[in-house]
Write an enzyme that holds these catalytic residues in place. Structure first.
Site, mmCIF file in Angstrom:
data_model
loop_
_atom_site.group_PDB
_atom_site.id
_atom_site.type_symbol
_atom_site.label_atom_id
_atom_site.label_comp_id
_atom_site.label_asym_id
_atom_site.label_seq_id
_atom_site.Cartn_x
_atom_site.Cartn_y
_atom_site.Cartn_z
ATOM 1 N N LYS A 192 0.957 -1.106 -0.147
ATOM 2 C CA LYS A 192 0.151 -0.237 -0.047
ATOM 3 C C LYS A 192 0.939 1.244 -0.049
ATOM 4 O O LYS A 192 1.753 1.221 0.891
ATOM 5 C CB LYS A 192 -1.012 -0.033 1.350
ATOM 6 C CG LYS A 192 -1.844 1.080 1.363
ATOM 7 C CD LYS A 192 -3.157 0.694 1.006
ATOM 8 C CE LYS A 192 -4.166 1.612 0.742
ATOM 9 N NZ LYS A 192 -3.797 2.626 -0.477
ATOM 10 N N LYS B 214 5.355 2.033 8.424
ATOM 11 C CA LYS B 214 4.199 2.852 8.988
ATOM 12 C C LYS B 214 2.905 1.879 8.940
ATOM 13 O O LYS B 214 2.399 1.908 9.960
ATOM 14 C CB LYS B 214 4.040 3.760 7.829
ATOM 15 C CG LYS B 214 3.002 5.021 8.356
ATOM 16 C CD LYS B 214 2.637 5.864 7.259
ATOM 17 C CE LYS B 214 4.042 6.391 6.680
ATOM 18 N NZ LYS B 214 3.594 7.497 5.635
ATOM 19 N N LYS C 175 5.184 2.446 -2.973
ATOM 20 C CA LYS C 175 4.930 3.953 -3.448
ATOM 21 C C LYS C 175 5.342 3.910 -4.910
ATOM 22 O O LYS C 175 5.820 2.989 -5.554
ATOM 23 C CB LYS C 175 6.033 4.674 -2.753
ATOM 24 C CG LYS C 175 5.894 6.275 -2.858
ATOM 25 C CD LYS C 175 4.847 6.341 -1.443
ATOM 26 C CE LYS C 175 4.440 7.823 -1.334
ATOM 27 N NZ LYS C 175 3.875 7.930 0.012
ATOM 28 N N THR D 62 -4.934 12.506 6.867
ATOM 29 C CA THR D 62 -3.456 12.524 7.119
ATOM 30 C C THR D 62 -3.499 13.649 8.204
ATOM 31 O O THR D 62 -2.736 13.579 9.531
ATOM 32 C CB THR D 62 -2.544 12.873 5.765
ATOM 33 O OG1 THR D 62 -2.969 11.827 5.175
ATOM 34 C CG2 THR D 62 -1.333 12.997 6.379
ATOM 35 N N ASN E 116 -3.004 19.400 1.107
ATOM 36 C CA ASN E 116 -4.238 18.549 1.529
ATOM 37 C C ASN E 116 -3.888 18.403 2.967
ATOM 38 O O ASN E 116 -4.553 18.689 4.045
ATOM 39 C CB ASN E 116 -4.021 17.226 0.949
ATOM 40 C CG ASN E 116 -5.075 16.231 1.623
ATOM 41 O OD1 ASN E 116 -4.655 15.779 2.761
ATOM 42 N ND2 ASN E 116 -5.989 15.654 0.857
ATOM 43 N N SER F 58 -7.092 4.859 4.529
ATOM 44 C CA SER F 58 -7.127 4.347 3.174
ATOM 45 C C SER F 58 -7.678 2.791 3.456
ATOM 46 O O SER F 58 -8.083 2.074 2.757
ATOM 47 C CB SER F 58 -5.754 4.206 2.445
ATOM 48 O OG SER F 58 -5.618 5.358 1.766
HETATM 49 P P1 NAD Z 1 -0.202 18.285 -1.524
HETATM 50 O O1 NAD Z 1 0.285 18.027 -2.831
HETATM 51 O O2 NAD Z 1 -1.638 18.509 -1.188
HETATM 52 O O3 NAD Z 1 0.483 19.430 -0.948
HETATM 53 C C1 NAD Z 1 1.946 19.772 -0.851
HETATM 54 C C2 NAD Z 1 2.113 21.243 -0.461
HETATM 55 O O4 NAD Z 1 3.646 21.525 -0.376
HETATM 56 C C3 NAD Z 1 1.545 22.034 -1.409
HETATM 57 O O5 NAD Z 1 1.079 23.386 -0.401
HETATM 58 C C4 NAD Z 1 2.952 22.490 -2.223
HETATM 59 O O6 NAD Z 1 2.973 24.022 -2.582
HETATM 60 C C5 NAD Z 1 4.142 22.577 -0.878
HETATM 61 N N1 NAD Z 1 5.277 22.452 -1.476
HETATM 62 C C6 NAD Z 1 5.569 21.783 -2.500
HETATM 63 N N2 NAD Z 1 7.204 21.920 -2.640
HETATM 64 C C7 NAD Z 1 7.455 22.776 -1.359
HETATM 65 C C8 NAD Z 1 8.678 23.449 -1.087
HETATM 66 N N3 NAD Z 1 9.702 23.071 -1.710
HETATM 67 N N4 NAD Z 1 8.872 24.077 -0.122
HETATM 68 C C9 NAD Z 1 7.473 24.374 0.594
HETATM 69 N N5 NAD Z 1 6.500 23.958 0.197
HETATM 70 C C10 NAD Z 1 6.324 23.236 -0.654
HETATM 71 O O7 NAD Z 1 0.197 17.065 -0.730
HETATM 72 P P2 NAD Z 1 0.045 16.362 0.541
HETATM 73 O O8 NAD Z 1 -0.925 15.188 0.033
HETATM 74 O O9 NAD Z 1 -0.559 17.525 1.550
HETATM 75 O O10 NAD Z 1 1.428 15.757 0.970
HETATM 76 C C11 NAD Z 1 2.220 16.739 1.870
HETATM 77 C C12 NAD Z 1 3.420 15.549 2.343
HETATM 78 O O11 NAD Z 1 2.676 14.587 3.396
HETATM 79 C C13 NAD Z 1 4.119 14.847 1.405
HETATM 80 O O12 NAD Z 1 5.284 14.555 1.867
HETATM 81 C C14 NAD Z 1 3.251 13.537 1.527
HETATM 82 O O13 NAD Z 1 4.176 12.293 1.300
HETATM 83 C C15 NAD Z 1 3.080 13.357 2.950
HETATM 84 N N6 NAD Z 1 1.696 12.571 3.161
HETATM 85 C C16 NAD Z 1 0.648 12.840 2.410
HETATM 86 C C17 NAD Z 1 -0.276 12.065 2.664
HETATM 87 C C18 NAD Z 1 -1.700 12.093 2.067
HETATM 88 O O14 NAD Z 1 -2.736 11.230 2.455
HETATM 89 N N7 NAD Z 1 -2.010 12.922 1.497
HETATM 90 C C19 NAD Z 1 -0.229 10.876 3.658
HETATM 91 C C20 NAD Z 1 0.902 10.803 4.327
HETATM 92 C C21 NAD Z 1 2.089 11.450 4.127
#
Ligand code: NAD
Length: 450
Positions: A71, A95, A107, A191, A222, A378
């Site tokens: 996953k 995790k 991934k 998350t 998100n 999920s």
């Molecule tokens: P997203 O695409 O919704 O948001 C990412 C955010 O980070 C955006 O606001 C973007 O502008 C910003 N960003 C990108 N590059 C950047 C930088 N260099 N400096 C500052 N900000 C930057 O993604 P998300 O789903 O919110 O995921 C964010 C993090 O959380 C990731 O590392 C992801 O792997 C992790 N994560 C997400 C989930 C999930 O369910 N969405 C679950 C576990 C972990």
């Protein structure tokens, strides 16, 4: 000789080594976990709106399936590459074990700047990627989900494409789908909500008054928006937020609902991504451009503009990296002023930086714990696709139960082994992986029956 920087995957494995010592992992099991089970590398061919064809590299890694089907998310980002995907898949294995949900880790991603594509190009890309991965993924084999720059709309297209390839409806092949397409209530906020539950556990132990706790959040997508909303509603003072284009700082606290509505404005209903930033004004400029008003009190105007490196070094109580990897490194760790780092991003802190933060007395609640709410819900979505729809209340209360159990188990290792939270979280995960792998048969088992 100059010290060569470890690759993100080597850095990830150094965490495995440290926890392996704590739990006495056999070399056989450690070796199994050091290398991914399967890796897929594909070319995703996309017909662009102007008739030309572009080819994008795509990857999917299944790291380990000892505890269940693999996953993990799919990301669209210009810096996606195999080594990064390997690290992200390894973290997913750990995790899921830490959360005690019956999945292994995977991934994937496409090396693309999704914001440069039209909506139709993005849909063709997503469908073409699924066609390339169709025999690699599957509801009982490998189940993707959203990650950076992917979202429910994209997951819906992917589920639809996979179902067409299989000639039957297969909702449980992918999670994070829209509610109308067999998604789960609460998945979008999961998350951020999981990280919020971790902060509430800290709050109850430390006796915090939320109004006095200053929080900075890097990454307002998100996950960053969800945790910001929940903390804001509880009275926490969110003093800084940022996205890829920069950030804003306000000592008095930022009105999170206003920034969310300003940032998520779209140019048209068809746009999958908003072109607005947290730095844009939501009130006085309908075009979403930068506000130049002198006396406007909208969230962006009332705040100071800061860049991302400055946000990380602010004097706050809680720093939440919620963007991308390698943001806190040996270079800036000494200048981190937060008491707590709650990692929503995957891999935001390098292992060199971990040591510096530990010396400074900064407590890091690690990614595999703090951001595990997403994969946990999920799992609920996957279950619901096989049984029946849950209410949002049930999703949130089950999420809380699982998050708190993982938090407490990690805390127990911290206390009993006198180790940091990250090593403790990996130790819990490795204990469970060790058990599952042993049940399938290891050298010890075969020596006994010989
Ligand atoms: P997203 O695409 O919704 O948001 C990412 C955010 O980070 C955006 O606001 C973007 O502008 C910003 N960003 C990108 N590059 C950047 C930088 N260099 N400096 C500052 N900000 C930057 O993604 P998300 O789903 O919110 O995921 C964010 C993090 O959380 C990731 O590392 C992801 O792997 C992790 N994560 C997400 C989930 C999930 O369910 N969405 C679950 C576990 C972990």
């Amino acid at each position: 000789m100059p010290h060569e920087e470890a690759s993100i995957y080597e850095d990830a494995l150094s965490r495995l080594d440290r926890a392996a010592e704590v739990v006495g992992l056999s070399s056989e099991i450690a070796d199994q976990l050091r290398e991914p089970l399967e890796a897929l590398s594909v070319s995703v061919r996309v017909r662009m709106d102007d008739g030309s064809q572009q080819v994008f590299p795509g990857y999917r890694i299944r790291h380990d399936d000892s505890r269940g089907p693999t996953k993990g998310g799919l990301r669209y980002h210009p810096e996606v590459e195999m080594e990064e995907v390997k690290a992200l898949a390894f973290w997913m294995t750990c995790k899921c074990a830490l959360m005690d949900i019956p999945f292994g880790g995977a991934k994937g991603g496409v090396c693309v700047d999704p914001q440069s594509l039209s909506r139709m190009e993005l849909e063709r890309l997503s469908r073409a990627f699924v066609q390339r991965m169709a025999s690699f993924i599957g509801p009982n084999r490998d189940i993707p989900a959203p990650d950076v720059y992917t979202n429910p709309t994209i997951m819906g297209w992917m589920m639809d494409e996979y179902s067409q390839v299989q000639n039957e409806l297969c909702p449980s092949v992918i999670t994070g789908k829209p509610l109308a397409l067999n998604g789960s209530p609460g998945r979008n906020e999961a998350t951020g909500r999981g990280a919020y539950y971790c902060i509430k556990e800290l709050e109850s132990r430390k006796g915090w008054n939320p109004h006095q706790v200053r929080v900075a959040i890097q990454g307002f997508g998100n996950a960053g928006q969800s945790v910001a909303s929940l903390l804001f509603d509880d009275g926490y003072r969110i003093v800084a937020i940022s996205d890829a284009t920069g950030g804003i700082f306000n000592h008095e606290g930022i009105s999170i609902p206003e920034v969310i509505s300003a940032k998520n404005r779209k140019d048209s209903a068809e746009d999958l991504y908003s072109s607005c930033s947290v730095c844009d004004c939501g009130h006085c400029d309908d075009t979403g451009g930068r506000c130049t008003c002198e006396d406007c009190d909208c969230p962006a105007c009332g705040s100071e503009r800061i860049d991302n490196p400055t946000l990380l070094e602010l004097d706050v109580d809680i720093l939440i990296p919620a963007a991308i990897e390698k943001q806190i490194t040996a270079e800036n760790a000494n200048r981190i002023n937060a008491d707590y780092v709650v990692e929503i991003a995957n891999g935001p802190t390098t292992s060199d930086a971990d040591e510096i933060l530990a010396e400074k007395g900064v407590t890091v609640i690690p990614d595999i714990l703090a951001n595990a709410g997403g994969v946990t819900v999920s799992y609920f979505e996957w279950l619901q696709n096989r049984t029946a729809r849950w209410t949002e209340e049930k999703v949130n209360s089950e999420l809380k139960r699982i998050m708190v159990a993982a938090f407490e188990e990690t805390e127990r290792f911290v206390r009993e082994e006198s180790i940091d939270w990250r090593t403790a979280a990996y130790s819990v995960a490795l204990t469970r992986l060790k058990e599952a792998i042993s049940c399938r048969g290891t050298k010890n088992f075969f020596n006994q029956v010989a």
